[in-house]
Design a protein around this motif. Structure first.
Motif, short mmCIF file in Angstrom:
data_model
loop_
_atom_site.label_atom_id
_atom_site.label_comp_id
_atom_site.label_asym_id
_atom_site.label_seq_id
_atom_site.Cartn_x
_atom_site.Cartn_y
_atom_site.Cartn_z
N TYR A 163 -3.33 -6.78 -4.31
CA TYR A 163 -3.44 -6.00 -5.54
C TYR A 163 -3.55 -6.96 -6.72
CZ TYR A 163 -1.99 -2.71 -9.22
OH TYR A 163 -1.91 -1.92 -10.35
N LEU A 181 -7.77 5.70 -0.30
CA LEU A 181 -7.08 4.68 0.50
C LEU A 181 -6.23 5.34 1.57
CD1 LEU A 181 -5.85 2.32 -2.38
CD2 LEU A 181 -7.42 1.64 -0.55
N ARG A 182 -5.47 6.36 1.16
CA ARG A 182 -4.54 7.01 2.09
C ARG A 182 -5.26 7.73 3.21
NH1 ARG A 182 0.60 5.47 1.80
NH2 ARG A 182 1.19 7.50 2.65
N MET A 216 -3.66 -0.83 7.19
CA MET A 216 -4.18 -0.74 5.84
C MET A 216 -3.31 -1.54 4.87
SD MET A 216 -4.49 2.60 3.35
CE MET A 216 -2.73 2.87 3.38
N THR A 217 -3.82 -2.67 4.48
CA THR A 217 -3.13 -3.37 3.41
C THR A 217 -4.16 -4.14 2.60
OG1 THR A 217 -1.27 -4.79 2.83
CG2 THR A 217 -2.62 -5.47 4.72
N TYR A 218 -3.76 -4.53 1.44
CA TYR A 218 -4.71 -5.19 0.55
C TYR A 218 -3.95 -6.03 -0.45
CZ TYR A 218 -3.19 -0.95 -1.79
OH TYR A 218 -2.41 0.07 -2.28
N ILE A 267 -9.38 0.25 -9.30
CA ILE A 267 -8.48 1.40 -9.44
C ILE A 267 -8.09 1.50 -10.91
CG2 ILE A 267 -6.38 0.03 -8.94
CD1 ILE A 267 -5.29 2.52 -7.46
N GLU A 311 6.82 7.11 -1.20
CA GLU A 311 7.38 6.48 0.00
C GLU A 311 8.47 5.47 -0.38
OE1 GLU A 311 3.67 6.55 3.10
OE2 GLU A 311 3.49 5.28 1.34
N HIS A 327 0.82 -1.21 0.00
CA HIS A 327 0.00 0.00 0.00
C HIS A 327 0.85 1.26 0.00
CE1 HIS A 327 0.81 -0.73 4.28
NE2 HIS A 327 0.80 0.57 4.38
N LEU A 337 0.76 4.14 -7.17
CA LEU A 337 1.16 2.89 -6.54
C LEU A 337 2.33 2.31 -7.33
CD1 LEU A 337 -2.30 1.19 -5.81
CD2 LEU A 337 -0.86 2.50 -4.25
N THR A 371 3.11 4.27 -1.38
CA THR A 371 3.10 4.99 -2.66
C THR A 371 4.51 5.00 -3.25
OG1 THR A 371 3.56 7.07 -1.56
CG2 THR A 371 1.23 6.49 -1.88
N VAL A 409 -6.24 6.22 -4.73
CA VAL A 409 -5.09 6.25 -3.80
C VAL A 409 -5.37 7.25 -2.68
CG1 VAL A 409 -2.64 6.78 -3.53
CG2 VAL A 409 -3.42 5.43 -5.48
#
Lengths: 155, 284
Positions: B5, B38-39, B1-3, B28, A27, A22, A65, A24, B35
């Motif tokens: 993808y 999500l953030r 927060m994770t998922y 997305i 980061e 997650h 991402l 970006t 994003v």
């Protein structure tokens, strides 16, 4: 939380990093690759401080991402200079006093590079368009326009 | 927060993932909206399904009937630079070019922004004024819905959880149709509009044969100004008549007080900018 292995092409080099999915691009560039030239600003897509180029096009790394980059070429401000030789934009920003506190400067430089790569002789209006939304709270922009114009003459 | 993808390559695979993960899935495309959501912790999906690798959703081209097909994952920048978009309607080019900054336009997709349904966006009012429709697929098949009917409230559409926007279809414009997009930006060039006006008009024998007016940023969705349109239908487009029609939008819009002005100020600016848009069409 599990990190995943990810390979990115950054400034011409393939870099494999372990990153949380997650996170970006901003980061990952700063925290995993140590490329701290790209700045955290608003993290809302509004200030332009985190601008990098993806396949030459300026994007906001705070809203990107890294998994979505694939094998595209990422260029950060660290990729502008050739060894000790500064990019003409960097030289012009220094000479024209286009950087004061400097926080917006990497984003400005990348936005300006994307412009000059496409349009070697931009008008003042085209420069304003290109850096529209790259917020600077010190210079008042005039010095930035002048630096981009000066760089355009030597690119 | 994770998922997790996911990056499917076919629409069918994306639909399969959407159905499998149900409410725990979020689509997305360009990511400028998702994003951010999500953030900010406004959405917490366990599965994020990217549409970027689905080739069938990309691209922009003329349709056989002379209209336009804009793939859902075409970026605003691609639409802004498309010769096909400009050939159909320079006003539509202008609406795409008016979005935020070049960085956002490089990332944000046309289908994604319609699904996001932020009422201050630039393209939806213009697409609605040009009579555009979106194609939507789900496991039940495909359907088409007018852009005008897609958004039903702030950030809310008629899209069901298992539906994906695949393309935007802009019909060919009747000969003689003129269109314009104007955006009132009292603060900065990359801001959201205080009010925006998309208008399309066709004149025949000196009278208004057809007029569509859609306003952005002054309501929970783009607002079609039907009373103003009705006041123009069949009329000679004199300055007085245009002004009378524009005055009607004051009661058709539903703005909120915010940093870009009070609701009352926005009503007045909606009138002013509608009148300017109509004048620009008639005097073009």
């Amino acid at each position: 939380m599990t990190k995943e292995l990810l390979t990115l092409r950054v400034n011409g080099e393939a870099r494999t990093v372990a990153a949380e999915p997650h996170h970006t691009l901003l980061e990952v560039l700063r925290e995993e690759l140590g490329l701290t030239g790209t700045k955290h600003g608003c993290e809302l897509g509004e200030c332009g401080a985190c601008t990098v180029l993806v396949d030459g096009a300026p994007v906001l790394s705070c809203l990107t991402l890294p998994v979505a980059i694939g094998d595209a070429d990422v260029t950060t401000v660290e990729g502008l200079a050739r060894g000790a030789e500064l990019h003409p934009l960097q030289t012009a920003f220094a000479e024209e006093g286009a950087a004061q506190c400097g926080y917006c400067t990497p984003g400005m430089l990348m936005a300006a590079k994307a412009l000059l790569d496409e349009n070697g002789h931009p008008t003042r209006a085209e420069i304003a368009q290109a850096i529209s939304g790259n917020l600077c709270r010190c210079t008042g922009y005039t010095a930035i326009y002048e630096a981009v114009e000066k760089a355009a003459k030597s690119v | 927060m994770t998922y997790d993808y996911h990056e499917p390559r076919e629409v069918a695979e994306a639909l399969h993932l959407l159905v499998k993960h149900g409410e725990d899935a979020h689509l997305i495309a360009g990511g400028t909206a998702t994003v951010l959501l999500l953030r900010q912790g406004l959405i917490r999906p366990g599965h994020v399904i990217s549409l970027r690798a689905i080739g069938a959703l990309s691209g922009i081209g003329r349709a056989p009937d002379g209209g336009l097909r804009i793939g859902a994952t075409a970026t605003h920048r691609q639409a802004e630079r498309s010769a096909d978009v400009r050939a159909l309607s320079p006003a539509l080019t202008n609406a795409f070019a008016s979005v935020a900054t070049v960085r956002i336009r490089n990332q944000a997709t046309v289908g994604g922004s319609l699904a996001h349904a932020d009422p201050a966006q630039d393209p939806p009012p213009m697409l609605a004024a040009l009579g555009a429709a979106v194609t939507i697929v789900s496991p039940r098949g495909a359907r088409s819905i007018a852009v005008e009917d897609l958004a039903v409230d702030h950030f809310t559409t008629t899209l069901a959880g298992d539906e994906i926007i695949t393309e935007v279809i802009v019909p060919p414009l009747a000969p003689g149709t003129r269109a314009t997009y104007v955006k009132f930006l009292p603060r900065t060039a990359d801001d959201y509009a205080t009010v925006s006006v998309a208008a399309a008009m066709r004149l025949a024998d000196g009278a208004v044969a057809d007029a569509r007016i859609v306003l952005g940023a002054v309501g929970p969705t783009p607002i079609r100004a039907r009373a103003a349109e009705a006041a123009l239908a069949g009329a000679k487009p004199s300055r007085e008549r245009l002004a009378q029609a524009a005055a009607l939008v004051r009661d058709e819009v539903d703005p909120l007080d915010d940093l870009r002005g009070s609701a009352e100020y926005k009503r007045e600016m909606a009138r002013v900018w509608t009148e300017r848009a109509l004048l620009a069409l008639v005097e073009a």
